[in-house]
Design a protein around this motif. Structure first.
Motif, short mmCIF file in Angstrom:
data_model
loop_
_atom_site.label_atom_id
_atom_site.label_comp_id
_atom_site.label_asym_id
_atom_site.label_seq_id
_atom_site.Cartn_x
_atom_site.Cartn_y
_atom_site.Cartn_z
N ASP A 1 -15.67 8.22 -30.30
CA ASP A 1 -15.95 9.55 -29.74
C ASP A 1 -16.52 10.48 -30.81
OD1 ASP A 1 -15.04 8.68 -27.30
OD2 ASP A 1 -13.06 9.63 -27.45
N GLY A 2 -15.91 10.43 -32.00
CA GLY A 2 -16.40 11.27 -33.09
C GLY A 2 -17.80 10.88 -33.52
N PHE A 3 -18.07 9.59 -33.60
CA PHE A 3 -19.41 9.13 -33.94
C PHE A 3 -20.43 9.51 -32.86
CE2 PHE A 3 -18.72 5.46 -37.20
CZ PHE A 3 -18.24 6.39 -38.10
N SER A 4 -19.98 9.52 -31.60
CA SER A 4 -20.89 9.92 -30.52
C SER A 4 -21.28 11.39 -30.65
CB SER A 4 -20.23 9.67 -29.16
OG SER A 4 -20.03 8.28 -28.94
N ARG A 5 -20.34 12.23 -31.05
CA ARG A 5 -20.67 13.64 -31.28
C ARG A 5 -21.62 13.77 -32.48
NH1 ARG A 5 -15.07 14.03 -30.36
NH2 ARG A 5 -14.68 14.35 -32.59
N TRP B 1 -27.31 13.95 -35.26
CA TRP B 1 -28.37 13.20 -35.94
C TRP B 1 -29.66 13.19 -35.11
CZ3 TRP B 1 -24.12 9.02 -36.58
CH2 TRP B 1 -23.31 9.36 -37.66
N GLU B 2 -29.52 13.11 -33.80
CA GLU B 2 -30.71 13.15 -32.95
C GLU B 2 -31.41 14.50 -33.08
OE1 GLU B 2 -29.25 10.11 -29.38
OE2 GLU B 2 -29.03 12.28 -29.15
N GLN B 3 -30.62 15.57 -33.13
CA GLN B 3 -31.19 16.90 -33.33
C GLN B 3 -31.85 16.99 -34.70
OE1 GLN B 3 -28.48 20.12 -32.54
NE2 GLN B 3 -29.63 21.58 -33.80
N ALA B 4 -31.21 16.42 -35.71
CA ALA B 4 -31.78 16.45 -37.06
C ALA B 4 -33.10 15.68 -37.11
CB ALA B 4 -30.79 15.86 -38.06
N ALA B 5 -33.19 14.59 -36.35
CA ALA B 5 -34.41 13.79 -36.33
C ALA B 5 -35.58 14.59 -35.77
CB ALA B 5 -34.20 12.53 -35.51
N GLU C 1 -33.85 9.16 -33.46
CA GLU C 1 -34.23 9.94 -32.28
C GLU C 1 -33.36 9.58 -31.08
OE1 GLU C 1 -38.34 9.42 -31.51
OE2 GLU C 1 -39.00 10.55 -33.27
N ASN C 2 -32.84 8.35 -31.10
CA ASN C 2 -31.95 7.89 -30.03
C ASN C 2 -30.84 7.06 -30.67
OD1 ASN C 2 -30.78 7.03 -27.61
ND2 ASN C 2 -32.22 5.32 -27.41
N VAL C 3 -29.64 7.63 -30.74
CA VAL C 3 -28.53 6.96 -31.42
C VAL C 3 -27.44 6.63 -30.39
CG1 VAL C 3 -26.80 7.10 -33.25
CG2 VAL C 3 -29.00 8.27 -33.52
N GLU C 4 -27.13 5.36 -30.27
CA GLU C 4 -26.06 4.90 -29.40
C GLU C 4 -24.87 4.45 -30.26
OE1 GLU C 4 -27.64 1.83 -26.95
OE2 GLU C 4 -29.23 3.10 -26.11
N VAL C 5 -23.69 4.65 -29.74
CA VAL C 5 -22.46 4.21 -30.43
C VAL C 5 -21.73 3.26 -29.50
CG1 VAL C 5 -20.29 4.92 -31.49
CG2 VAL C 5 -22.32 6.38 -31.70
N GLU C 6 -21.51 2.05 -29.96
CA GLU C 6 -20.88 1.04 -29.10
C GLU C 6 -19.72 0.36 -29.84
OE1 GLU C 6 -23.52 -1.77 -27.38
OE2 GLU C 6 -24.80 -0.24 -26.44
N PRO C 7 -18.53 0.39 -29.26
CA PRO C 7 -17.39 -0.32 -29.85
C PRO C 7 -17.42 -1.79 -29.45
CG PRO C 7 -16.68 0.85 -27.90
CD PRO C 7 -18.13 1.18 -28.08
#
Length: 593
Positions: A103-107, A112-116, A277-283
């Motif tokens: 959840d924290g990495f998703s936030r 990071w997408e905004q920074a990109a 530009e598109n960051v996904e986080v998957e456990p």
């Protein structure tokens, strides 16, 4: 009962586990802690250069350790999307629920997408990301500070870190210098912040204030660890040896929350790729059969990610899998035999509840290789058992620190030209070598420049004349900047004190690296801003065209490899008389005007 073999190999999982148990009884530390040197060629299937992928994954792994439970280890890798316009951060844990991390990495991914998109300034993006990091890692940071607000049982009865640092710097055995006076002033500021944090009566009721204070504390810890040489200041004192080691490391780890945040934002903003530009986080978590759960067998977090890619062949494989702790002996051995992924470090300790997930549905094309690796794994362990049985020495264990502190990275935004000045002489009967100049390429993947260390055909420059035998000097230059006037060698770094990392600017004095009979002096002649990293290991995988220079061969016809594998970064390798490989890397940082 018929036991199924490991992916068609001649052995079963039970037989492997028995071998592991026998070795554990004889030797709990089969390997010394070490860093794994891996030099890989960049390939067209990946946008990230090798070192950047390693840095990003290492920073993510560091941030993923939100608990100080030593049994809960996280592992992280960054998987590039095949279209080059996104990435997946894949996360695993050896035990328990880790939804708070994902959840924290998703936030953070949204930041990071905004920074990109580069809609904000870099400092604004870093501030936003750092607030998320403090929110995610607050329990771990409080534990590292030894705050009364921490719920960790490990710090019960232990003095606060800031108080220990204050008392150490004011110890009567500390030689008072201008730098120490400045350090004491900085520690007074840290104490004031810590007193304010401890004075908060109810953390939950005042969580916004608490996070703000913690954030400032971490930033100041980073500034302190970057500008002070605490290890050198404490080295000759009469303080407890364990405290001399603990304090610089503890301060560095706290400051790392801020520097890791900054480096990840710089990676996201880098225009050489569009991965953020598109960051996904998957456990991903391998479910252990109930029968094995009762015996407390574990599939370690790094192994879980490795087996994710063994069972999902359609994904582009990352090159590095990093964990929140150094890898254990068995994980490191399996990764070495596998060869498809790399892990940065191992602490060398063996855990007898380590197991392989042979119950997974592995594609047919992978089974033969996994069976071969399992056979080699058992054979290696059995060989260790036989050697331990033949040895009559009773082993005394000094268990190493297993937590990982990633090295600082450099993310330059400009492509200003760089040059390197190298000169060496190692014999009184051979003439000194000439001065060489090498400019780095402005391309993203710049090539190595080979510098032959041969006797000169022209007279050496005057500054080479006073070099003593068995001495080599490397000067680092940024053209167009004035040199510092007082480059006096005030610090000698010995091989036993590696790894060493420090920020460098025009005020940094020269550093002397003592490697057996060779004294290597690093002179920062015209460097405005950068980071020097010196590491030592005994295993290195060389890419095509790379060479390691044996220090006993200087000068000779051997070529000294001055490599700019990554934009604005220079790296070269030396081998000591003990067979260790020294990696010396300098990364120029962005010049702020």
């Amino acid at each position: 009962m018929i036991m199924q073999s490991l992916w068609g190999s001649p052995i079963t999982r039970v037989e492997l586990e028995q071998s592991i148990s026998r070795l554990r009884q004889l030797d709990q530390l089969p390997e010394v802690p070490r860093e794994n040197f891996v030099l890989l060629h960049d390939d067209p299937t990946h946008l990230l250069v090798v070192e950047r992928e390693k840095e990003i994954a290492s920073n993510l792994a560091f941030l993923s350790a939100i608990s100080d439970d030593s049994l809960k280890v996280m592992a992280v890798c960054i998987e590039e999307h095949r279209n080059g316009k996104g990435c997946t951060i894949r996360v695993a844990s050896n035990i328990g629920d880790f939804s708070m991390v994902t959840d924290g990495f998703s936030r953070l991914a949204r930041v990071w997408e905004q920074a990109a998109r580069r809609g904000n300034s870099r400092s604004e993006d870093i501030d936003i990301a750092f607030r998320e990091v403090v929110d995610l890692d607050l329990p771990r940071i409080l534990s590292r500070l030894r705050s009364r607000h921490s719920s960790s049982r490990k710090i019960a009865g232990k003095r606060a870190l800031v108080e220990q640092l204050h008392d150490a710097l004011h110890d009567s055995s500390i030689r008072v210098t201008t730098a120490i006076k400045e350090n004491r002033r900085e520690v007074r500021d840290l104490r004031s912040l810590f007193v304010r944090l401890e004075g908060i009566a109810d953390l939950d009721a005042n969580i916004i204030e608490a996070k703000e204070v913690v954030g400032v504390l971490v930033k100041q810890m980073y500034a302190f660890s970057s500008t002070s040489n605490l290890g050198a200041a404490l080295r000759n004192s009469t303080l407890e040896p364990s405290l001399k080691t603990y304090l610089p490391e503890a301060i560095g780890k706290l400051g790392r929350y801020y520097s890791a945040t900054s480096e990840l934002v710089c990676a996201a903003r880098n225009q050489a790729w569009r991965l953020f530009e598109n960051v996904e986080v998957e456990p991903f978590q391998i479910q252990i059969p109930a029968a094995l759960q009762k015996s407390h067998w574990k599939v370690h977090a790094e192994m879980q990610l490795l087996f994710f890619y063994e069972t999902h062949l359609d994904h582009l494989r990352p090159r590095f899998i990093c964990s929140s702790k150094s890898a254990c002996y068995l994980c490191n051995l399996f990764f070495t035999l596998h060869g498809g992924f790399h892990i940065p470090k191992t602490h060398g300790r063996l855990y007898d509840k380590w197991t392989l997930p042979d119950w997974l549905d592995v594609p047919t094309e992978c089974r033969e290789n996994l069976g071969r690796i399992s056979t080699l794994l058992k054979a290696t362990i059995d060989g260790k058992v036989q050697r331990a049985l033949r040895s009559r020495k009773k082993k005394v264990y000094h268990y190493p620190n297993e937590s990982v502190l990633p090295q600082l990275a450099s993310w330059p935004a400009s492509c200003s030209s760089r040059s390197l000045l190298a000169r060496s002489s190692t014999s009184t009967i051979r003439p000194p070598t000439p001065v060489f100049q090498a400019g780095s390429s402005s391309k993203r993947h710049s090539q190595c420049t080979a510098m032959p260390l041969t006797p000169p055909t022209t007279p050496p420059q005057p500054e080479c004349a006073n070099l003593s035998p068995s001495e080599a000097t490397v000067g680092l230059n940024t053209p167009g900047l004035a040199a510092s006037q007082n480059h006096i060698s005030r610090l000698t770094i010995k091989e036993a004190e590696l790894p060493h990392s420090r920020l460098v600017d025009l005020t940094t004095p020269s550093l002397r690296l003592q490697l057996g009979t060779l004294s290597l002096t690093l002179e920062f002649l015209h460097v405005s801003s950068g980071r020097l990293s010196i590491t030592c290991g005994d295993i290195v995988t060389l890419g095509e065209g790379d060479r390691i220079v044996d220090i006993n061969d200087i000068p000779t016809t051997t070529e000294l490899q001055l490599c700019a594998k990554v934009l604005d970064e220079l790296t070269f390798w030396l081998r000591t008389s003990h067979g260790k490989v020294i990696r010396i890397s300098f990364a120029w940082e962005e010049q702020i005007t």
